[in-house]
Write an enzyme that holds these catalytic residues in place. Structure first.
Site, mmCIF file in Angstrom:
data_model
loop_
_atom_site.group_PDB
_atom_site.id
_atom_site.type_symbol
_atom_site.label_atom_id
_atom_site.label_comp_id
_atom_site.label_asym_id
_atom_site.label_seq_id
_atom_site.Cartn_x
_atom_site.Cartn_y
_atom_site.Cartn_z
ATOM 1 N N HIS A 14 0.856 -1.230 0.016
ATOM 2 C CA HIS A 14 -0.018 0.108 0.069
ATOM 3 C C HIS A 14 0.901 1.065 0.083
ATOM 4 O O HIS A 14 1.208 1.782 1.097
ATOM 5 C CB HIS A 14 -0.813 0.101 1.374
ATOM 6 C CG HIS A 14 -1.950 1.216 1.338
ATOM 7 N ND1 HIS A 14 -2.936 0.978 2.074
ATOM 8 C CD2 HIS A 14 -2.049 2.206 0.649
ATOM 9 C CE1 HIS A 14 -3.803 2.190 2.024
ATOM 10 N NE2 HIS A 14 -3.241 2.815 1.045
ATOM 11 N N HIS A 16 1.644 5.284 -1.844
ATOM 12 C CA HIS A 16 1.055 6.262 -3.171
ATOM 13 C C HIS A 16 2.494 7.062 -3.532
ATOM 14 O O HIS A 16 2.929 7.943 -2.813
ATOM 15 C CB HIS A 16 0.250 7.316 -2.411
ATOM 16 C CG HIS A 16 -0.914 6.524 -1.677
ATOM 17 N ND1 HIS A 16 -2.319 6.589 -2.359
ATOM 18 C CD2 HIS A 16 -1.332 6.008 -0.580
ATOM 19 C CE1 HIS A 16 -3.194 6.174 -1.684
ATOM 20 N NE2 HIS A 16 -2.573 5.707 -0.581
ATOM 21 N N PHE A 17 2.911 6.478 -4.586
ATOM 22 C CA PHE A 17 4.087 7.085 -5.330
ATOM 23 C C PHE A 17 3.818 8.334 -6.151
ATOM 24 O O PHE A 17 4.886 8.831 -6.555
ATOM 25 C CB PHE A 17 5.009 6.135 -5.836
ATOM 26 C CG PHE A 17 5.924 5.372 -4.744
ATOM 27 C CD1 PHE A 17 5.886 5.453 -3.443
ATOM 28 C CD2 PHE A 17 6.850 4.523 -5.214
ATOM 29 C CE1 PHE A 17 6.665 4.834 -2.423
ATOM 30 C CE2 PHE A 17 7.803 3.483 -4.325
ATOM 31 C CZ PHE A 17 7.738 3.671 -3.040
ATOM 32 N N ARG A 18 2.572 8.590 -6.373
ATOM 33 C CA ARG A 18 2.306 9.931 -6.958
ATOM 34 C C ARG A 18 2.627 10.185 -8.227
ATOM 35 O O ARG A 18 2.400 11.432 -8.658
ATOM 36 C CB ARG A 18 2.856 11.097 -5.908
ATOM 37 C CG ARG A 18 2.535 10.955 -4.466
ATOM 38 C CD ARG A 18 1.393 11.117 -4.274
ATOM 39 N NE ARG A 18 1.022 11.455 -2.817
ATOM 40 C CZ ARG A 18 -0.147 11.296 -2.191
ATOM 41 N NH1 ARG A 18 -1.370 10.513 -2.788
ATOM 42 N NH2 ARG A 18 -0.373 11.409 -0.736
ATOM 43 N N ASN A 48 -4.961 6.730 -6.994
ATOM 44 C CA ASN A 48 -5.394 8.006 -6.759
ATOM 45 C C ASN A 48 -4.385 9.120 -7.310
ATOM 46 O O ASN A 48 -4.001 9.984 -6.489
ATOM 47 C CB ASN A 48 -5.919 8.121 -5.373
ATOM 48 C CG ASN A 48 -4.693 8.146 -4.197
ATOM 49 O OD1 ASN A 48 -3.825 7.452 -4.470
ATOM 50 N ND2 ASN A 48 -5.174 8.862 -3.310
ATOM 51 N N HIS A 139 -10.793 0.950 0.433
ATOM 52 C CA HIS A 139 -10.886 1.923 1.597
ATOM 53 C C HIS A 139 -12.412 1.934 2.218
ATOM 54 O O HIS A 139 -13.159 2.311 1.559
ATOM 55 C CB HIS A 139 -10.721 3.145 1.020
ATOM 56 C CG HIS A 139 -10.369 4.384 1.805
ATOM 57 N ND1 HIS A 139 -9.271 5.028 2.143
ATOM 58 C CD2 HIS A 139 -11.139 4.948 2.573
ATOM 59 C CE1 HIS A 139 -9.598 6.065 3.095
ATOM 60 N NE2 HIS A 139 -10.639 5.771 3.444
ATOM 61 N N HIS A 193 -6.132 -0.387 5.638
ATOM 62 C CA HIS A 193 -5.854 0.228 7.050
ATOM 63 C C HIS A 193 -7.043 0.323 7.881
ATOM 64 O O HIS A 193 -7.898 1.168 8.242
ATOM 65 C CB HIS A 193 -5.577 1.852 6.589
ATOM 66 C CG HIS A 193 -6.328 2.296 5.477
ATOM 67 N ND1 HIS A 193 -7.512 2.339 5.291
ATOM 68 C CD2 HIS A 193 -6.043 3.231 4.636
ATOM 69 C CE1 HIS A 193 -8.333 2.775 4.284
ATOM 70 N NE2 HIS A 193 -7.135 3.423 3.656
ATOM 71 N N ASP A 266 0.431 2.368 3.921
ATOM 72 C CA ASP A 266 -0.333 3.701 3.371
ATOM 73 C C ASP A 266 0.750 4.730 3.212
ATOM 74 O O ASP A 266 0.077 5.801 3.656
ATOM 75 C CB ASP A 266 -1.501 4.124 4.245
ATOM 76 C CG ASP A 266 -2.532 4.745 3.533
ATOM 77 O OD1 ASP A 266 -2.112 4.896 2.302
ATOM 78 O OD2 ASP A 266 -3.436 5.186 4.183
ATOM 79 N N HIS A 270 2.987 13.889 1.408
ATOM 80 C CA HIS A 270 2.570 15.506 1.169
ATOM 81 C C HIS A 270 3.612 16.345 1.695
ATOM 82 O O HIS A 270 3.985 16.163 2.656
ATOM 83 C CB HIS A 270 1.031 15.651 1.961
ATOM 84 C CG HIS A 270 -0.046 14.853 1.362
ATOM 85 N ND1 HIS A 270 -0.576 15.158 -0.046
ATOM 86 C CD2 HIS A 270 -0.347 13.694 1.983
ATOM 87 C CE1 HIS A 270 -1.484 14.130 -0.059
ATOM 88 N NE2 HIS A 270 -1.706 13.331 1.216
HETATM 89 O O1 DOR Z 1 -4.765 9.686 4.481
HETATM 90 C C1 DOR Z 1 -4.972 9.168 3.131
HETATM 91 N N1 DOR Z 1 -4.199 9.568 2.343
HETATM 92 N N2 DOR Z 1 -5.831 8.513 2.897
HETATM 93 C C2 DOR Z 1 -5.883 7.882 1.583
HETATM 94 O O2 DOR Z 1 -6.934 7.326 1.409
HETATM 95 C C3 DOR Z 1 -5.219 8.608 0.496
HETATM 96 C C4 DOR Z 1 -4.019 8.924 1.075
HETATM 97 C C5 DOR Z 1 -3.360 10.011 -0.143
HETATM 98 O O3 DOR Z 1 -3.326 9.667 -1.369
HETATM 99 O O4 DOR Z 1 -2.822 11.057 0.373
HETATM 100 ZN ZN ZN Z 2 -3.824 4.716 0.901
#
Ligand code: DOR
Ligand code: ZN
Length: 371
Positions: A14, A16-18, A48, A139, A193, A266, A270
């Site tokens: 899990h 998120h490498f963006r 996402n 989720h 999560h 997860d 940011h």
């Molecule tokens: O806290 C979170 N950040 N929950 C998510 O479902 C997405 C993730 C994100 O992509 O920043």
């Molecule tokens: Zn996530």
């Protein structure tokens, strides 16, 4: 005195490498370095992104971009993708089935715009994943419950109110629906999560009935709770939110009794600039891949988890649930290395950790990809 041993390298199911669209938060050069520093040689990347990864063409385009970055920076990492489910892309699931590790479904709004709110559509997604034998990663936060909590809230919320705006009932309601549909369509469901004691109980009961449901917990829900929001502020804002110490204890019991199958970070970077905005504007999510193994080794040092359990939760169970090919990747760890987590040492592009300042006993030294 160093005490070095070698264990199987970790899989992070899990992250998120963006890429694409969020490269100012993370890219596959920095993300790969953070992963290897955290003892990880395989990641499952979330959809996402911007644009979201919701078609076969977008899955392939993302792969091309990542390969370019990895080649440019001479980095090597094993990776897989989730396809994002939307209200209109049901046919993409079958088209993508040989190129994805699973389908990701947001039952409530989180970072990005990928939530599917209509239960009729959600049920179709369960049916299609069940038919194709594809893992559906969910989720679990119910959008209607989130909306209600938002309209019930009086005043101007701060980070400390995050759990009231995204109450536990949202997670519980969504999970109850997911369990029903998993049973109805024999869908292999991977609950991302898990954060509450009630979810642990629901999953335990579903497993006892033979339902194919698997549970993931994150390091932040294992090692932080809502009282940490006092000092973390928006740095502790993530979805689902930090819960109570009682919930934390339930997640740990779930680890020991086999209800919890995996630990996934997860990893959701940011920038500090984004996190320093007002509560309402600050994005949800925390980085975690780099501290994944060290936090668990420190927990091992404190007698909370065995090394065998760590390997089961971060590697072998993930291989089994997602039917991953075997490999011989390893990570050398130093069980006696004591080090403080410091933002400036982080290799993730966002350069901070919600665990900054914590002293951990036990660290990964070298992760190695082998054939
Ligand atoms: O806290 C979170 N950040 N929950 C998510 O479902 C997405 C993730 C994100 O992509 O920043
Ligand atoms: Zn996530």
């Amino acid at each position: 005195m160093p005490r070095l041993i070698t264990i199987p390298a970790l899989v992070d199911p899990h992250v998120h490498f963006r890429t694409p669209g969020g490269e100012h938060k993370e890219d596959w050069n920095t993300g790969t370095q953070a992963a290897l520093a955290g003892g990880v040689t395989t990641v499952f990347d979330m959809p996402n992104t911007n644009p979201p990864t919701t078609t076969l063409e977008l899955v392939r385009a993302k792969k091309t971009m990542i390969e370019k970055t990895l080649t440019e920076y001479k980095r090597v990492l094993r990776y897989y993708f989730y396809l994002g489910a939307t209200a209109t892309n049901l046919a993409e699931i079958a088209r993508c089935q040989n190129e994805i590790i699973g389908v990701k479904l947001f039952m409530g709004a989180s970072t990005g715009n990928l939530q599917v709110e209509d239960d009729v559509v959600v049920e179709e997604i369960f049916r299609e994943c069940g038919r194709l034998g594809i893992v559906l990663a969910i989720h679990c936060e119910d959008e209607a419950v989130l909306q209600q909590a938002k309209s019930d809230f009086v005043g101007t919320p701060t980070a400390r109110d995050h759990g009231r705006l995204r109450p536990r009932t949202a997670a519980i309601t969504a999970l109850q629906k997911a369990i029903q549909w998993s049973e109805k369509y024999q869908t292999r469901v991977y609950v991302l999560h898990v954060s509450t004691a009630e979810e642990i109980e629901l999953i335990k009961a579903a497993k006892a009935k033979g339902i194919a449901i698997f549970a993931e917990v994150t390091p932040h829900h294992l090692f932080l709770n809502e009282t940490d929001l006092e000092h973390l502020g928006n740095l502790g804002k993530m979805n689902p939110p930090l819960r109570t110490a009682t919930d934390q204890a339930a997640l740990w019991s779930g680890i020991h009794d086999g209800t919890v199958d995996t630990i996934g970070t997860d990893h959701a970077p940011h920038t500090l600039e984004e996190k320093n905005l007002d509560y309402a504007q600050a994005p949800s999510g925390v980085p975690g891949i780099e501290t994944y193994l060290a936090l668990l080794l420190d927990a091992n040092h404190r007698g909370l988890i065995s090394l065998d359990e760590i390997t089961r939760l971060t590697r072998t169970n993930i291989q089994r649930i997602f039917n991953l090919p075997e490999n011989n990747d390893t990570v050398t760890i130093d069980l006696e290395l004591v080090k403080i987590i410091r933002n400036e040492d982080m290799l993730t592009k966002c350069k901070w950790s919600p665990f900054a300042g914590k002293t951990l006993n036990g660290w990964p030294i070298l992760a190695q990809i082998k054939d």
